[in-house]
Each structure stands twice: as structure tokens, then as C-alpha cells.
Design an enzyme around this catalytic site. Structure first.
Site, short mmCIF file in Angstrom:
data_model
loop_
_atom_site.label_atom_id
_atom_site.label_comp_id
_atom_site.label_asym_id
_atom_site.label_seq_id
_atom_site.Cartn_x
_atom_site.Cartn_y
_atom_site.Cartn_z
N ALA A 135 48.66 72.35 31.02
CA ALA A 135 49.51 71.32 30.81
C ALA A 135 49.58 70.22 31.16
O ALA A 135 50.35 69.72 32.15
CB ALA A 135 51.12 71.57 30.47
N HIS A 342 25.12 44.29 43.24
CA HIS A 342 24.93 44.30 44.67
C HIS A 342 23.63 45.11 44.83
O HIS A 342 23.08 45.07 46.03
CB HIS A 342 26.10 44.81 45.23
CG HIS A 342 27.39 44.00 45.38
ND1 HIS A 342 27.86 43.30 44.56
CD2 HIS A 342 27.55 43.04 46.68
CE1 HIS A 342 29.04 42.36 45.02
NE2 HIS A 342 28.64 42.23 46.18
N GLU A 367 47.92 60.51 34.34
CA GLU A 367 49.00 59.89 33.41
C GLU A 367 48.68 59.79 31.88
O GLU A 367 49.04 58.74 31.28
CB GLU A 367 49.69 59.12 34.17
CG GLU A 367 50.43 59.24 35.47
CD GLU A 367 51.23 57.82 35.97
OE1 GLU A 367 51.43 56.96 35.07
OE2 GLU A 367 51.82 58.09 36.94
N THR A 369 45.07 61.03 29.54
CA THR A 369 43.61 60.46 29.33
C THR A 369 43.35 59.47 28.21
O THR A 369 44.46 59.17 27.45
CB THR A 369 42.96 61.66 28.94
OG1 THR A 369 43.20 62.20 27.71
CG2 THR A 369 43.19 62.73 29.86
#
Length: 392
Positions: A135, A342, A367, A369
């Protein structure tokens, strides 16, 4: 007239934090990068964090979100957004002292004395124990149980992906409650570690893995006084914390990281010469930096709108899902572009880019998806809960 410009006082506070970050945190980056490359901690160890907190307190940076009655500054959400954004402009993960989770202020006086005050004063560490192995985003599917036994409750189950779970002295634990064999919904409990629950660290991809743990509850007995709120009212308590994190905290991280990354990209593009020209003269490099800037601007406006709503008592539910989705996807696009600009240097551990590349990926997962937040946004539109494009 709409005005997204923070007040002069809020901007002055942000400047104070910016100065602290520049003076105290950014100079530590090279050492932490080197330490991590040699197999050491890629984060502030407790002694380092405590020393920085003391220096921050001396500079007046303490209890920024704490009510004045508890000795804090009680700053509004806009100021807190600006502060958090400034703090996240460095990968040196640091938080000011003197604060406590918002949910603790909703407790009764006895709980406040036992948990809230010691947390504000730094004597106790809190963790929010909601997610479970089965869950995560589907928080209503909790399997940890609290069974009434006389005047006590017997807690059994497992929580996972719990931030500060290894350091915590106590946890706010959400359980499926059973009274006389009948399920009574989700209830939250404040449970001290000494009651018998244990924690196991979880190693993660990012540099903040030291903060995450699995908690185990095996016949942990707690008195009814440990209950934080009414039986069956725990889920609404959980949502209060979740909405704030999605609407403000995730976006602040995305803003701070993205702004610093764009600065890196600009500096590198102006100084790196290939085939006789600076990268800054290459159209594809210009476009890539411009895309980062556009997305940063959009994120700032979304976050300011959420902070304004928080300060005026507005409904954050829809905007929390919008902001959380956009923050996670946006900052991951930015760090990917800047690493590409870079080249090999961005991929090396000599620069913060690689560090952030690992760290920000979790923002699309924790918190809620991407998929859960998009589902929420789509449901709100299709059910007519909100109108398309409504931002005020």
C-alpha cells in the site's frame, strides 16, 4: 489585480537563507562529493548537521514554520516556499531546527506536551508511517491493524519507505482498526520506539538512503491514550500532510535544484569550446537551456499559486496533484538536459549533476507516483470537480 511577487519582507528572508546556503552549505559540496566517491556518506553526518543548525539559529533561522506561542517565526506558506527553494539549490541536505510536522499541532494538549514540544526543541525525532509493502500510493489499502484489547490496542504490521524511520524516537502510525471483531476504518496512533517496534534501513538509488526504513510492529501494545484523533479519522489526518508535501515541498525542491542546474549549464556553455566555438553558440544548446528556463518559470508560478492558496485557506487537493506531477517530471527533464550539455563531466562524480540525477528521480515516485497524480487530475476534470484551467 493578481500579483505573484512576494513581499519585500518575504524576499529579504529568502536572501538571508540564500546567504546562509552560499556561506555554510555550498562550500561543503566538494568534500561531500569526494567523501561519497570514496565510499563514505554522501550527506551531512549528525555532528555536521547539528553544528550547522546552531549557526543557523544564531542567524535567526529557527522555527520558520512554528507558531509564535512555541517560540517560532510562524512564517506564511509563501515565505516557506522561498526558503525551501533556496535550501534545495544545494545537494547538501539540511533543515533548520525548531520545527515539527504540521499534523502534531492538531493533537490534544497531553500529546503536544509529550511529542510536539520535544520535537520542536530537537529532543525527539518524528516519522510519518503510512506506506506499506502492499500500500504505497494506494494508501486506503493498509493492512497494518490495531485491534482493541481492553483499554489497549495491539498493533501488528509493517510500514516501509518511511523517512527518518531509523532515527525516529516515535512514529505516527496509520492502522486499520478493529473493535469487537468489526472494522472501524483507519486510525492514527503515536507510538514510541520503546513500545517495541523496530526499524531496518533501506538502501536506495539516491544519496538520502540513510533516512529511509522499514518499520515492523509485532504485537506492539499501546494504551488508548496513544490514539491521535478519533477512531476512523486517520485517513483525513494523513491527507493533510500529503497535500502540503505535494503542493509545496516537492515543487520547492524542483525549483531549487533546477535553478542551480541551469546556472551550471550557462557557465559550462559559455566556457566550453568545441570545434572553435563556445557551446553557447550552438543552437541545440541554446534551445536546451531555454526549455529548462521555461519549465522553471512555470513551476515557480504553480508553486506560488499553491502557497498563496495555503495562506488564504484555499482548497489544495487538485493543485497538489498538478504540482506534484509537474515538479517530478520537470526537474528530471532539467537534470537530464544539463547532464547532456556537460557530457562526460556531467556524468562524473566530480560534479553535483550526477548526484542530483540519482536523487531527484524519486520525486516521480514518493508521496504519489506520476500515474496516481495524473489519475487524480483526470478524475477531477471528468467528474466536474474542477473546471479546465481553473487557477483562481
Amino acid at each position: 489585480m493578481l500579483n505573484f511577487r512576494p513581499s519585500d519582507e518575504e524576499l529579504a528572508i529568502a536572501q538571508t537563507v540564500r546567504d546562509f546556503v552560499s556561506k555554510e552549505l555550498k562550500p561543503l559540496e566538494a568534500n561531500i562529493l569526494q567523501r561519497g566517491a570514496n565510499g563514505g556518506p554522501e550527506y551531512l553526518i549528525p555532528e555536521e548537521h547539528a553544528g550547522l543548525r546552531e549557526r543557523a539559529k544564531n542567524a535567526g533561522l529557527w522555527g520558520i514554520d512554528t507558531p509564535e506561542e512555541y517560540g517560532g517565526a510562524d512564517l506564511n506558506w509563501v515565505a516557506q516556499l522561498l526558503i525551501e527553494s533556496e535550501l534545495r539549490s544545494t545537494f547538501v541536505s539540511f533543515t533548520f531546527g525548531g520545527s515539527a510536522p504540521e499534523v502534531l499541532y492538531t493533537l490534544g494538549e497531553e500529546h503536544k506536551e509529550r511529542y510536539l514540544v520535544p520535537t520542536i526543541e530537537g529532543e525527539k525525532v518524528f516519522c510519518f508511517a503510512l506506506s506499506e509493502p502492499g500500500a504505497g500510493s494506494d494508501a486506503r489499502n493498509l493492512r497494518t491493524t490495531a485491534v482493541k484489547s481492553g483499554d489497549d490496542w495491539i498493533i501488528n504490521g509493517e510500514k516501509t519507505w518511511i523517512s527518518w524511520g531509523n532515527e525516529a524516537d516515535y512514529a505516527l502510525v496509520f492502522c486499520r482498526t478493529v473493535v469487537d471483531g468489526e472494522e472501524r476504518g483507519i486510525t492514527s496512533f503515536l507510538i514510541d520506539r520503546e513500545a517495541g517496534w523496530t526499524s531496518t534501513p533501506i538502501a536506495l538509488m539516491g544519496a538520502s538512503h540513510h533516512r529511509v526504513a522499514t518499520l515492523s510492529f509485532q504485537d506492539v501494545r499501546v494504551p488508548d491514550s496513544a490514539r491521535a484523533g478519533d477512531v476512523g479519522a486517520g485517513f483525513s489526518t494523513a491527507l493533510q500532510t500529503i497535500y502540503r508535501g505535494r503542493a509545496i515541498e516537492g515543487p520547492a525542491l524542483a525549483i531549487g535544484v533546477s535553478q542551480r542546474l541551469i546556472e551550471f549549464a550557462i557557465e559550462h556553455a559559455n566556457n566550453r569550446v568545441t570545434f572553435g566555438k563556445p557551446l553557447a553558440e550552438r543552437e541545440n544548446i541554446k534551445m536546451s537551456i531555454a526549455e529548462c528556463e521555461v519549465e522553471l518559470q512555470a513551476m515557480k508560478l504553480l508553486a506560488l499559486n499553491a502557497a498563496w492558496r495555503g495562506d488564504t485557506g484555499g482548497d489544495l487537493r487538485h493543485l497538489a496533484a498538478v504540482n506534484k506531477y509537474y515538479a517530478g517530471t520537470m526537474v528530471n527533464r532539467v537534470v537530464d538536459r544539463v547532464m547532456q550539455i556537460h557530457g562526460a563531466m556531467g556524468y562524473s562524480r566530480e560534479m553535483p549533476i550526477e548526484h542530483w540525477y540519482r536523487d531527484v528521480r524519486v520525486l516521480r515516485i514518493l508521496e504519489g507516483t506520476d500515474e496516481i497524480n495524473l489519475m487524480t487530475v483526470g478524475r477531477n476534470l471528468l467528474k466536474g470537480y474542477v473546471k479546465p484551467g481553473a487557477v483562481y
